[in-house]
Motif scaffolding. Structure first.
Motif, mmCIF file in Angstrom:
data_model
loop_
_atom_site.group_PDB
_atom_site.id
_atom_site.type_symbol
_atom_site.label_atom_id
_atom_site.label_comp_id
_atom_site.label_asym_id
_atom_site.label_seq_id
_atom_site.Cartn_x
_atom_site.Cartn_y
_atom_site.Cartn_z
ATOM 1 N N LYS A 23 0.833 -1.205 0.000
ATOM 2 C CA LYS A 23 0.000 0.000 0.000
ATOM 3 C C LYS A 23 0.869 1.257 0.000
ATOM 4 C CE LYS A 23 -3.846 2.058 2.513
ATOM 5 N NZ LYS A 23 -4.733 1.945 3.666
ATOM 6 N N ASP A 24 1.890 1.286 0.843
ATOM 7 C CA ASP A 24 2.789 2.435 0.906
ATOM 8 C C ASP A 24 3.589 2.600 -0.385
ATOM 9 O OD1 ASP A 24 1.908 2.969 3.464
ATOM 10 O OD2 ASP A 24 3.669 2.123 4.448
ATOM 11 N N LEU A 25 4.092 1.495 -0.913
ATOM 12 C CA LEU A 25 4.875 1.563 -2.151
ATOM 13 C C LEU A 25 4.016 2.015 -3.324
ATOM 14 C CD1 LEU A 25 7.087 -1.605 -1.710
ATOM 15 C CD2 LEU A 25 7.837 0.783 -1.613
ATOM 16 N N GLN A 26 2.770 1.561 -3.375
ATOM 17 C CA GLN A 26 1.874 1.987 -4.448
ATOM 18 C C GLN A 26 1.604 3.487 -4.357
ATOM 19 O OE1 GLN A 26 0.775 -0.144 -7.015
ATOM 20 N NE2 GLN A 26 0.402 1.879 -7.890
ATOM 21 N N ALA A 27 1.439 4.001 -3.134
ATOM 22 C CA ALA A 27 1.217 5.441 -2.956
ATOM 23 C C ALA A 27 2.414 6.243 -3.452
ATOM 24 C CB ALA A 27 0.927 5.754 -1.493
ATOM 25 N N ILE A 28 3.618 5.773 -3.146
ATOM 26 C CA ILE A 28 4.826 6.460 -3.637
ATOM 27 C C ILE A 28 4.896 6.373 -5.157
ATOM 28 C CG2 ILE A 28 7.357 6.401 -3.700
ATOM 29 C CD1 ILE A 28 6.268 7.592 -1.126
ATOM 30 N N GLN A 29 4.681 5.192 -5.697
ATOM 31 C CA GLN A 29 4.752 5.030 -7.152
ATOM 32 C C GLN A 29 3.732 5.931 -7.849
ATOM 33 O OE1 GLN A 29 5.958 1.427 -9.402
ATOM 34 N NE2 GLN A 29 3.759 1.181 -9.626
ATOM 35 N N ASP A 30 2.535 6.027 -7.288
ATOM 36 C CA ASP A 30 1.503 6.884 -7.879
ATOM 37 C C ASP A 30 1.833 8.368 -7.760
ATOM 38 O OD1 ASP A 30 0.106 4.566 -8.474
ATOM 39 O OD2 ASP A 30 -1.335 4.799 -6.829
ATOM 40 N N SER A 31 2.740 8.733 -6.868
ATOM 41 C CA SER A 31 3.114 10.131 -6.657
ATOM 42 C C SER A 31 4.211 10.605 -7.600
ATOM 43 C CB SER A 31 3.578 10.343 -5.213
ATOM 44 O OG SER A 31 2.529 10.081 -4.316
ATOM 45 N N ILE A 32 4.856 9.699 -8.290
ATOM 46 C CA ILE A 32 5.934 10.077 -9.209
ATOM 47 C C ILE A 32 5.301 10.726 -10.434
ATOM 48 C CG2 ILE A 32 7.871 9.262 -10.597
ATOM 49 C CD1 ILE A 32 8.146 6.946 -8.531
ATOM 50 N N ARG A 33 5.575 12.021 -10.606
ATOM 51 C CA ARG A 33 4.923 12.810 -11.650
ATOM 52 C C ARG A 33 5.910 13.284 -12.719
ATOM 53 N NH1 ARG A 33 0.355 11.249 -10.154
ATOM 54 N NH2 ARG A 33 -0.697 12.240 -8.418
ATOM 55 N N GLY A 34 6.748 12.452 -13.158
ATOM 56 C CA GLY A 34 7.786 12.822 -14.119
ATOM 57 C C GLY A 34 9.046 12.080 -13.734
ATOM 58 N N ARG A 35 10.171 12.759 -13.881
ATOM 59 C CA ARG A 35 11.425 12.120 -13.481
ATOM 60 C C ARG A 35 11.501 11.943 -11.969
ATOM 61 N NH1 ARG A 35 15.995 11.685 -16.002
ATOM 62 N NH2 ARG A 35 17.204 12.746 -14.388
ATOM 63 N N PHE A 36 10.852 12.858 -11.223
ATOM 64 C CA PHE A 36 10.891 12.823 -9.771
ATOM 65 C C PHE A 36 9.473 12.953 -9.223
ATOM 66 C CE2 PHE A 36 14.927 14.542 -11.347
ATOM 67 C CZ PHE A 36 15.765 13.515 -10.925
ATOM 68 N N GLY A 39 7.664 16.285 -10.551
ATOM 69 C CA GLY A 39 7.993 16.763 -11.889
ATOM 70 C C GLY A 39 9.396 16.360 -12.286
ATOM 71 N N ASP A 40 10.001 17.186 -13.096
ATOM 72 C CA ASP A 40 11.311 16.849 -13.647
ATOM 73 C C ASP A 40 12.481 17.465 -12.889
ATOM 74 O OD1 ASP A 40 10.228 15.254 -15.612
ATOM 75 O OD2 ASP A 40 9.980 16.912 -17.010
ATOM 76 N N LYS A 41 12.185 18.145 -11.782
ATOM 77 C CA LYS A 41 13.226 18.760 -10.971
ATOM 78 C C LYS A 41 13.251 18.078 -9.600
ATOM 79 C CE LYS A 41 14.880 23.301 -9.662
ATOM 80 N NZ LYS A 41 14.575 24.733 -9.632
ATOM 81 N N ILE A 42 14.443 17.683 -9.165
ATOM 82 C CA ILE A 42 14.581 17.014 -7.880
ATOM 83 C C ILE A 42 14.282 18.001 -6.748
ATOM 84 C CG2 ILE A 42 17.049 17.419 -7.573
ATOM 85 C CD1 ILE A 42 17.198 14.427 -6.652
ATOM 86 N N THR A 43 13.630 17.506 -5.691
ATOM 87 C CA THR A 43 13.272 18.342 -4.539
ATOM 88 C C THR A 43 13.772 17.681 -3.252
ATOM 89 O OG1 THR A 43 11.159 17.245 -4.117
ATOM 90 C CG2 THR A 43 11.155 19.055 -5.741
ATOM 91 N N ILE A 75 9.423 2.758 -9.185
ATOM 92 C CA ILE A 75 10.193 3.206 -8.021
ATOM 93 C C ILE A 75 11.676 2.909 -8.225
ATOM 94 C CG2 ILE A 75 10.646 2.785 -5.573
ATOM 95 C CD1 ILE A 75 7.623 2.483 -5.189
ATOM 96 N N ARG A 76 11.980 1.746 -8.748
ATOM 97 C CA ARG A 76 13.386 1.393 -9.011
ATOM 98 C C ARG A 76 14.000 2.377 -10.003
ATOM 99 N NH1 ARG A 76 17.858 -2.129 -8.142
ATOM 100 N NH2 ARG A 76 19.301 -0.976 -9.419
ATOM 101 N N ASP A 77 13.271 2.696 -11.063
ATOM 102 C CA ASP A 77 13.757 3.661 -12.046
ATOM 103 C C ASP A 77 13.937 5.042 -11.416
ATOM 104 O OD1 ASP A 77 13.657 1.629 -13.913
ATOM 105 O OD2 ASP A 77 11.786 2.315 -14.822
ATOM 106 N N TYR A 78 13.005 5.413 -10.557
ATOM 107 C CA TYR A 78 13.070 6.688 -9.839
ATOM 108 C C TYR A 78 14.354 6.758 -9.002
ATOM 109 C CZ TYR A 78 11.731 9.673 -5.809
ATOM 110 O OH TYR A 78 11.685 10.584 -4.789
ATOM 111 N N CYS A 79 14.651 5.705 -8.273
ATOM 112 C CA CYS A 79 15.873 5.667 -7.462
ATOM 113 C C CYS A 79 17.112 5.755 -8.344
ATOM 114 C CB CYS A 79 15.903 4.412 -6.601
ATOM 115 S SG CYS A 79 14.699 4.434 -5.257
ATOM 116 N N ASP A 80 17.097 5.075 -9.479
ATOM 117 C CA ASP A 80 18.223 5.151 -10.411
ATOM 118 C C ASP A 80 18.429 6.586 -10.911
ATOM 119 O OD1 ASP A 80 18.672 2.430 -10.131
ATOM 120 O OD2 ASP A 80 17.682 1.909 -12.033
#
Length: 93
Positions: A23-36, A39-43, A75-80
């Motif tokens: 459930k937590d991982l799905q929420a994080i995955q659903d929050s990825i709105r671009g590269r990060f 969006g596309d800028k790291i925060t 999520i794996r791609d996001y971490c990469d």
């Protein structure tokens, strides 16, 4: 340690813990709105999320890393991408 964790967040069966993890991982995955996340800028939020994942994912193969690898490729791609953005030449596992 197990008793302390149980006292602070509750005692869960393995199946309940797995369900909460998904459930937590799905929420994080659903929050990825671009590269990060936003969006596309790291925060700073990306750095915080990455820090939590990295401490559980990278030290050695485990249940958490297998769940991410098999069910949450975004999520794996996001971490990469975070590694590439912040430590392109210096991240060592």
């Amino acid at each position: 340690i197990h008793e302390r964790v149980g006292a602070s967040i509750g005692n869960f069966t393995d199946e309940e813990a797995k369900m909460l993890c998904h459930k937590d991982l799905q929420a994080i995955q659903d929050s990825i709105r671009g590269r990060f996340l936003f969006g596309d800028k790291i925060t700073p939020a990306d750095c915080t999320v990455f820090g939590e994942f990295a401490s559980a994912y990278y030290p050695f193969p485990n249940k958490f890393s297998r769940i991410i690898d098999s069910h949450y490729p975004k999520i794996r791609d996001y971490c990469d991408r975070i590694i590439e953005e912040l430590w392109a030449q210096d991240f060592t596992i």
